[in-house]
Structure formats: C-alpha cells, structure tokens
Design a protein around this motif. Structure first.
Motif, PDB file in Angstrom:
ATOM      1  N   PHE A   1     -93.642  -7.413  65.251  1.00 41.48           N
ATOM      2  CA  PHE A   1     -93.669  -6.620  66.482  1.00 41.48           C
ATOM      3  C   PHE A   1     -93.671  -5.117  66.240  1.00 41.48           C
ATOM      4  O   PHE A   1     -93.503  -4.329  67.167  1.00 41.48           O
TER       5      PHE A   1
ATOM      6  N   ALA B   1     -97.079  -5.712  72.637  1.00 41.61           N
ATOM      7  CA  ALA B   1     -96.638  -6.465  73.809  1.00 41.61           C
ATOM      8  C   ALA B   1     -97.805  -6.686  74.766  1.00 41.61           C
ATOM      9  O   ALA B   1     -97.973  -7.778  75.319  1.00 41.61           O
TER      10      ALA B   1
ATOM     11  N   SER C   1     -85.801  -0.328  71.506  1.00 39.35           N
ATOM     12  CA  SER C   1     -86.666  -1.304  70.849  1.00 39.35           C
ATOM     13  C   SER C   1     -86.937  -2.504  71.757  1.00 39.35           C
ATOM     14  O   SER C   1     -88.044  -3.023  71.791  1.00 39.35           O
ATOM     15  N   LEU C   2     -85.912  -2.922  72.524  1.00 41.77           N
ATOM     16  CA  LEU C   2     -86.152  -4.028  73.467  1.00 41.77           C
ATOM     17  C   LEU C   2     -87.167  -3.598  74.534  1.00 41.77           C
ATOM     18  O   LEU C   2     -88.099  -4.343  74.855  1.00 41.77           O
ATOM     19  N   ALA C   3     -86.997  -2.397  75.047  1.00 41.80           N
ATOM     20  CA  ALA C   3     -87.942  -1.907  76.067  1.00 41.80           C
ATOM     21  C   ALA C   3     -89.362  -1.910  75.515  1.00 41.80           C
ATOM     22  O   ALA C   3     -90.305  -2.323  76.194  1.00 41.80           O
ATOM     23  N   SER C   4     -89.508  -1.487  74.261  1.00 40.78           N
ATOM     24  CA  SER C   4     -90.866  -1.414  73.712  1.00 40.78           C
ATOM     25  C   SER C   4     -91.461  -2.811  73.537  1.00 40.78           C
ATOM     26  O   SER C   4     -92.653  -2.998  73.749  1.00 40.78           O
ATOM     27  N   THR C   5     -90.632  -3.800  73.192  1.00 46.79           N
ATOM     28  CA  THR C   5     -91.197  -5.145  73.042  1.00 46.79           C
ATOM     29  C   THR C   5     -91.579  -5.742  74.392  1.00 46.79           C
ATOM     30  O   THR C   5     -92.302  -6.729  74.455  1.00 46.79           O
ATOM     31  N   LEU C   6     -91.078  -5.162  75.481  1.00 50.39           N
ATOM     32  CA  LEU C   6     -91.467  -5.650  76.804  1.00 50.39           C
ATOM     33  C   LEU C   6     -92.694  -4.898  77.328  1.00 50.39           C
ATOM     34  O   LEU C   6     -93.118  -5.108  78.451  1.00 50.39           O
ATOM     35  N   GLY C   7     -93.219  -3.989  76.520  1.00 49.11           N
ATOM     36  CA  GLY C   7     -94.452  -3.312  76.908  1.00 49.11           C
ATOM     37  C   GLY C   7     -94.253  -1.895  77.418  1.00 49.11           C
ATOM     38  O   GLY C   7     -95.188  -1.279  77.903  1.00 49.11           O
ATOM     39  N   VAL C   8     -93.023  -1.374  77.325  1.00 46.22           N
ATOM     40  CA  VAL C   8     -92.780  -0.012  77.787  1.00 46.22           C
ATOM     41  C   VAL C   8     -93.118   0.967  76.667  1.00 46.22           C
ATOM     42  O   VAL C   8     -92.696   0.771  75.530  1.00 46.22           O
ATOM     43  N   ASN C   9     -93.867   2.001  76.998  1.00 46.67           N
ATOM     44  CA  ASN C   9     -94.146   3.061  76.028  1.00 46.67           C
ATOM     45  C   ASN C   9     -92.953   4.018  76.024  1.00 46.67           C
ATOM     46  O   ASN C   9     -92.862   4.931  76.831  1.00 46.67           O
TER      47      ASN C   9
ATOM     48  N   PHE D   1     -80.672  -5.799  78.801  1.00 45.76           N
ATOM     49  CA  PHE D   1     -80.190  -4.439  79.065  1.00 45.76           C
ATOM     50  C   PHE D   1     -78.860  -4.554  79.803  1.00 45.76           C
ATOM     51  O   PHE D   1     -78.821  -4.932  80.968  1.00 45.76           O
TER      52      PHE D   1
ATOM     53  N   ASN E   1     -95.537  -5.357  82.376  1.00 44.87           N
ATOM     54  CA  ASN E   1     -97.000  -5.234  82.319  1.00 44.87           C
ATOM     55  C   ASN E   1     -97.729  -6.062  83.372  1.00 44.87           C
ATOM     56  O   ASN E   1     -98.940  -6.020  83.461  1.00 44.87           O
TER      57      ASN E   1
ATOM     58  N   ASN F   1     -81.846   0.699  75.386  1.00 43.55           N
ATOM     59  CA  ASN F   1     -82.270  -0.134  74.254  1.00 43.55           C
ATOM     60  C   ASN F   1     -83.764   0.063  74.012  1.00 43.55           C
ATOM     61  O   ASN F   1     -84.588  -0.732  74.449  1.00 43.55           O
TER      62      ASN F   1
ATOM     63  N   HIS G   1     -95.221  -1.361  72.050  1.00 45.18           N
ATOM     64  CA  HIS G   1     -95.674  -1.578  73.433  1.00 45.18           C
ATOM     65  C   HIS G   1     -97.134  -2.010  73.484  1.00 45.18           C
ATOM     66  O   HIS G   1     -97.542  -2.719  74.405  1.00 45.18           O
TER      67      HIS G   1
ATOM     68  N   ALA H   1     -83.963   1.686  80.999  1.00 47.42           N
ATOM     69  CA  ALA H   1     -84.040   0.642  79.973  1.00 47.42           C
ATOM     70  C   ALA H   1     -84.348   1.263  78.606  1.00 47.42           C
ATOM     71  O   ALA H   1     -83.748   0.897  77.597  1.00 47.42           O
TER      72      ALA H   1
END
Ligand code: ADP
Ligand code: MG
Lengths: 239, 351
Positions: free
Chosen positions: A48, A74, B225-233, A88, A103, B223, A71, B219
C-alpha cells in the motif's frame, strides 16, 4: 492480479522484507502466515505504499504501483484493513464509515453503508458515538465494516480475527469467503490463527524473517511435517 | 458607551483567537510549532497599510484634478476613513496573502525537509528561518513603500503647486484615525473584530464537522496513514490546513494596525501571546485555542491592569504574563484546558 517481485523494503534503514516474490491470483483467498515479527504486516503496508521500498516491483492488474502514494493505490481498487489503529478514534462511528467510502459517489456510499451495516447490525446503535468509546471487539467490527464499504477488487486483511471472540472470528472468516464467492474479490489474508485461515485458503505462503520459505497449496503446507511442526503448532502425530 | 478596557479586551481576544486557532491547526497537522505564524500575520498588516496608501493617493489625485487648494486638500485627506469596501478588501487580501505564504512554507520548506528525515527540532528551526526571511522581506517592503509614497507625493506636489504630504509612515504606524466611527463613538474594529472572529469560528466548525472535506481533514490529522489507505490525499489536506490557518493569521493581521502600533517586527511581540494561548488550550484542540485566546487576553488586559494599578507593576512587565502562562500550563496542566477532566473537576468543586 497482484504480483510482488524481488521486493526489498523496510522502515528507514531497517530492512524487513528480503527479496520477497509472491503472486496473488484473481478471485482467490491467499493466506500469508508466519511467526510474530516476520514481516507480514510490513508486506501489506509495503503493497500500500506505506513503507520504504529499496528495490523490487509491485504490479497490480498490469500496472506498476511500486512507488505510487497510498491514496492513488486506494483509488485503483485496493482496500486494506490494518492490524492496529484501524479506526479513527476521534470520529464517530458514522463518520468513520463515511470516511471509508471517501472515493464513492454519494448514492453508492448510502447503499454500501446500508449493506455493510446489515452485516454488523450492532453498529447501528452506536452511529453517533466516538469510536474510542467502543470495546475492542466492536472496534474491530467497525474496522471490518469500513473495509467492506468500498467495493474493491483486491482486499488485504491484517489479522482481522485477532481481537475477536471465536464465534465472531468464525463469522468474519465466513464473510471473507462470501466476499470471494459472491463479489469475486481477490483476498490477501494475514493470520495468526493459521489453521482456521488455511481451511478457507486457496493458496498459502509462509514468511519467516522477511523471507518467503513456502509458497503453494494450503494442503501442502499443512502436510509438510517440518514446517507444520515449526510454524503451525501442529504435532507430528496430528499430521 | 463601552469602557475602553472592555473594548481593548474584546479586540485583543478576537485577534488572539484567530491567531492561536491557526497556530493550533498547523501544529495538529505537522506537529511543528510555527514560529513564523505571527510575522505572517504582520504581512496582513502591511496589506492594510498598502490599501490605505493606494486609497489616499487616488483620493489626492482626484482632489487635485478638481483644483483643490492646500487647505481643502488637507481637510479632505485628514477626513479619509475606511469604507466597508476597504475593510472587505484588506481582510480578503490579508487572508489570501497569508494563505499563499502558509502553503509556500508547508510545500517548499517543511515538507521537503521532513521527507529528508528532518526531526521536529530541525523543522522548528526551519520555521524560525522562515520568520527571519519574512522579517527582512517586510523591512524591504516598508522601505520600498515609503519610497513609493514619497515619489507619489512629489509627483502630486508638482501638479498641486504646494507641498503634498500624505501623512503616511511605513514603520511605527497605527491606523486608528481611519477606523473611527462618529455614530459608534469609537472604532469600528470594536464591532468588526468580534463579529469576524465569531463568524469564522462558526464557519470553521461547520466545515470541520459537517462537510466531507472537514471530516477528511480531521481524519488525516488523527491517523494520516489510515486516511491515505482510504483514498484521502493527506498532503492536500495538510496544505489546506496551512492555507486556512495562515489565511486566518493574515486576516487577523490586517486588523492589527487599526489598534496597535505596527512595525515589521511586531510579530515578535504577538508570538508570545499566541503561543501562550495555544499551549494553554492544549495545542491539540481548536476549542482549547479559542478558550486560551480569551484567557490570555483577559490576563494581559483586565487582570494585568488591575495588578499594575493596585500593585504599581510597570506595564513593561506585560510580556511576563504569556511567559508565565506558558510555564505554569506546561508544569501543571501539560495537556492544557482541553485536556482537563471537567466533569471530575466540577464534581470535586461541588463536594
Ligand atoms: N513502524 C515501524 N518502524 C520500524 N520498525 C518496524 C515498524 N513496524 C514494524 N517494524 C519492525 O518490522 C519487523 C516486522 O514487523 P511486522 O511486519 O509487524 O511483523 P508481523 O506482522 O509479521 O508480526 C519487526 O522487527 C518490527 O519490529
Ligand atoms: Mg502484524
């Protein structure tokens, strides 16, 4: 589907993965097992884009994703359930679920929200509660519900059953099978609870000290007297 | 009639709230205390001065074209006061310029450094470097602006036939007289500052708690890294936070010269109070920053006023207040007012 070639990766100067090459076939459940600290979580994080890659390649559906930011990965259709810190804490349950569908389009998000809540109806009672107020089990349920919201083509689970009661753990594994069978999702499952995971697996890999020492059919791993005894807690009389 | 000390407290706490809110928000994203925060807000002060200079010059030119004599010319210049459009203009420009500098600081200095593995201390020193850089730029700008004013005045003098002086300074300036409202009997700032602070607070909490973007920002702060894995830049979110925070600083700074004497180095005076407010607020809570801003303003103005008039403490010691507040907070409530367990505290008080 997903291919990892000669991967060397780690954290800063600490190399954890050494020359890891693995293939994860489409619409199959691939299980990665190994002792604590062997680099299983690091492998998922590396796929990832969350660690430092020194060399090697990661190919997803013929696209080189080796140095893409998380991102972007993802948005290509890969989802990932981290082992720790996977919700969170300062956000409400509802906000967490909405973030998971970041997304998705609005209509799609509402639909997916409803269906993933059906899976864990308990969560409906806590929608406005901060995630930090949930128990360990509830938190893990939320994390799994979050990973179910997106309809990815590849899902990576890092020890999803670790903090769960056996009954719920079983339920979670069943749901992972359902993801493969009903939605056709490719799955990479990292598990400590190796026996139960290998039962549902199509393919198994064993990682020790950051190196792949077995890669093949689950049956062969279970029946391998040496590896079975060392890494699955299987006594030779059982084999 | 509002007593002047209350006016003072209202304006000062509004400005502090806007500044400490931004400092806290940037700290929450990059975990670096930004020592350039106050100087960036002084850039906003120079925006206001520039708006004033340009307005005065165009006013003077119009007056001279209509053949005003020296007496009526100076009457006109002296009676100039900011119109609503001016306020809107310098606040908007202050916000814009502040946010541009904030984004540049994040993108060009902090991010490249942290990608190369700089630690918090190194990043903190980098923000001091940015502060010094901006300070020199402001000094240069103050000189250039003065040159411009003088050359324009000379140009106007030759049209007028008498010596034109616009009465503008670019150091040690205070724009109080342009902000006075006869109907209010005081400065408009007394109304504008709290209304701006309150409106911006409401707007900011709406964005943070009611919009998808705001939830993604929170978010990403908690966190990344968690935010980025959910697609957040996440990088985009942090850039946004820096833009917002230093935009607020620039806006607050555009109001500062209406009440306080401003120099390029005025930020160094404010920086103590801003840090004190943010630290008192716990550095990790926006609500805390607001409470911290109000508390520090109250300590620095009414409380200190009481002390100095009753104990004869010289007003030169006012800067001790934010320093003391910082020290005491870090010693006794390191997580600030936001970290206190209020329920427990109240039940203990009741018992
Ligand atoms: N964030 C990190 N920074 C530095 N080292 C880490 C980090 N996470 C894990 N490690 C180290 O990497 C190695 C592999 O850890 P991990 O991938 O979590 O193993 P596993 O998931 O198989 O238990 C361990 O030696 C661990 O100490
Ligand atoms: Mg692990």
């Amino acid at each position: 589907m997903l291919k990892v070639e000669n991967l060397n990766a780690g954290y800063g100067k600490l190399q954890v993965l050494h020359e890891v090459s693995l293939f994860f076939p489409e619409r199959k459940i691939s299980v990665v097992i190994g002792p604590n600290g062997s680099g299983k979580s690091t492998l998922l994080k590396t796929i990832f884009g969350l660690t430092k890659i020194y060399s090697g390649k990661i190919i997803f559906e013929n696209n080189d994703i080796t140095f893409l930011p998380p991102h972007k990965i993802a948005s290509m259709g890969i989802a990932y359930l981290p082992q720790t810190n996977n919700v969170f804490e300062n956000l409400t349950v509802e906000e967490n679920l909405r973030m998971a569908g970041y997304n998705l389009s609005k209509e799609e998000l509402e639909a997916r929200l409803a269906s993933s809540l059906e899976f864990f109806p308990q969560l409906k009672l806590y929608m406005k509660r901060k995630a930090r107020q949930l128990s360990g089990g509830e938190r893990q349920m939320l994390a799994i519900a979050m990973s179910l919201i997106r309809k990815p083509r590849l899902m990576m689970f890092d020890e999803p059953t670790a903090a769960l009661a056996p009954k719920i753990a079983h339920q979670v594994l069943r749901s992972i099978v359902k993801l493969r069978d009903e939605l056709g999702i490719t799955i990479i499952l990292v598990e400590q609870n190796a026996r139960a995971a290998l039962e549902i697996a199509d393919k198994a890999s064993l990682l020790v000290s950051g190196r792949v020492i077995f890669d093949g059919l689950p049956k062969d791993l279970l029946e391998n007297p040496e590896l079975g005894r060392m890494y699955l807690g299987v006594t030779s009389s059982q084999v | 009639m509002i007593p002047p000390i209350v006016e003072d407290t209202i304006v000062y706490s509004s400005v502090l709230i806007l500044l400490s809110l931004g400092l806290t928000l940037t700290y929450m994203t990059t975990k670096v205390p930004n020592f350039a925060h106050a100087t960036i807000s002084i850039v906003g002060s120079y925006v206001t001065l520039t708006v004033l200079v340009l307005s005065l010059i165009s006013l003077a030119r119009e007056a001279l074209i209509s053949q005003a004599d020296s007496q009526s010319f100076y009457r006109l210049i002296k009676s100039f006061s900011f119109a609503p459009l001016h306020y809107a203009l310098f606040m908007a420009l202050g916000f814009l310029l502040g946010s541009l500098i904030g984004v540049a600081q994040y993108k060009l200095v902090l991010k490249p450094l942290s990608q190369r593995g700089a630690n918090v201390v190194q990043l903190m020193i980098a923000t001091i470097a940015v502060d010094m850089f901006l300070l020199s730029m402001l000094n240069i700008y103050a000189d250039k602006l003065l040159e411009y004013v003088v050359s324009k005045a000379n140009e106007l003098s030759s049209i007028a036939g008498f010596k034109v002086n616009l009465g503008v300074q670019t150091r040690d300036f205070i724009l109080y007289s342009y902000d006075y409202s006869k109907t209010l009997g005081t400065q408009r700032l007394v109304m504008i500052a709290p209304v701006m602070a309150a409106d911006l607070l409401v707007a900011l909490s709406f964005v943070l708690y009611r919009t998808k973007l705001g939830v993604a920002l929170r978010a990403s702060i908690e966190n990344p890294s968690l935010a980025s894995t959910l697609g957040v830049n996440v990088d985009k979110m942090y850039t946004l936070a820096w833009a917002l925070s230093l935009g607020l600083a620039g806006l607050a700074g555009s109001l500062i010269p209406l009440k306080y004497l401003v120099n390029p180095s005025t930020g160094q005076l404010f920086v103590l109070s801003i840090f004190a407010a943010s630290i008192l607020g716990g550095l990790n809570s926006l609500a805390g920053a607001v409470i911290g801003g109000v508390l520090i303003a109250c300590f620095e103005i009414p409380v200190f006023n009481y002390l100095s008039s009753h104990l004869g403490i010289s007003s030169a010691y006012r800067t001790v207040i934010p320093l003391l507040a910082m020290a005491l907070t870090l010693l006794f409530i390191p997580r600030g007012v936001a970290g206190l367990n209020w329920k427990k505290l109240f039940s203990r008080v009741r018992r």
